[in-house]
Design a protein around this motif. Structure first.
Motif, mmCIF file in Angstrom:
data_model
loop_
_atom_site.group_PDB
_atom_site.id
_atom_site.type_symbol
_atom_site.label_atom_id
_atom_site.label_comp_id
_atom_site.label_asym_id
_atom_site.label_seq_id
_atom_site.Cartn_x
_atom_site.Cartn_y
_atom_site.Cartn_z
ATOM 1 N N MET A 1 31.331 65.956 78.195
ATOM 2 C CA MET A 1 30.933 67.225 77.719
ATOM 3 C C MET A 1 29.681 67.986 77.269
ATOM 4 S SD MET A 1 30.850 70.568 76.031
ATOM 5 C CE MET A 1 31.954 70.268 74.439
ATOM 6 N N LYS B 1 26.533 68.822 78.790
ATOM 7 C CA LYS B 1 25.559 70.235 78.766
ATOM 8 C C LYS B 1 23.884 70.235 78.323
ATOM 9 C CE LYS B 1 26.367 74.312 75.896
ATOM 10 N NZ LYS B 1 26.736 74.683 74.833
ATOM 11 N N THR B 2 23.595 68.744 77.701
ATOM 12 C CA THR B 2 22.742 68.491 77.000
ATOM 13 C C THR B 2 21.225 68.417 78.520
ATOM 14 O OG1 THR B 2 22.510 66.357 77.178
ATOM 15 C CG2 THR B 2 23.253 67.371 75.310
ATOM 16 N N ASN C 1 21.098 70.447 80.993
ATOM 17 C CA ASN C 1 21.396 71.898 81.810
ATOM 18 C C ASN C 1 20.820 72.474 80.631
ATOM 19 O OD1 ASN C 1 21.942 71.040 83.906
ATOM 20 N ND2 ASN C 1 24.846 71.538 83.311
ATOM 21 N N ASP C 2 20.910 72.395 79.004
ATOM 22 C CA ASP C 2 20.106 72.836 78.087
ATOM 23 C C ASP C 2 19.662 72.391 77.238
ATOM 24 O OD1 ASP C 2 20.335 74.990 75.589
ATOM 25 O OD2 ASP C 2 22.456 75.155 76.448
ATOM 26 N N PHE D 1 20.160 73.575 73.425
ATOM 27 C CA PHE D 1 21.268 72.766 73.118
ATOM 28 C C PHE D 1 20.724 70.665 72.339
ATOM 29 C CE2 PHE D 1 25.190 70.086 73.393
ATOM 30 C CZ PHE D 1 26.048 71.146 72.118
ATOM 31 N N ASN D 2 19.719 70.391 73.326
ATOM 32 C CA ASN D 2 19.834 69.008 74.035
ATOM 33 C C ASN D 2 19.207 68.235 72.215
ATOM 34 O OD1 ASN D 2 19.692 66.478 74.458
ATOM 35 N ND2 ASN D 2 17.010 66.705 75.030
#
Length: 74
Positions: A39, A43-44, A46-47, A50-51
């Motif tokens: 997960m 997410k990293t 696409n963001d 966040f990465n």
């Protein structure tokens, strides 16, 4: 051939059940880690923010050189 007492048979059975339970707990824990990791990796990708935060946390968390290299934190 040595005969195993009823009590020893019960002990052996309980030990086997405990080992099976312990193994299942380890498998469940590993599965949770894999799912959380998947997960977070997703997410990293696409963001970017966040990465960046994840890499900063990993930089503080990881100590082993081999682990740090996995994330280019050397």
């Amino acid at each position: 051939m040595k005969k195993i007492s009823k009590k020893q048979q019960q002990i052996n059975k309980l030990e086997q059940e405990l080992a099976k339970s312990t193994l299942q707990k380890r498998k469940d824990d590993t599965r949770r880690k894999i799912l959380i990791g998947a997960m977070i990796i997703g997410k990293t990708k696409n963001d970017p923010e966040f990465n960046k935060r994840v890499l900063a946390e990993l930089d503080r968390f990881l100590e082993r050189e081999a682990d740090r290299k996995l994330f280019n934190l050397d």
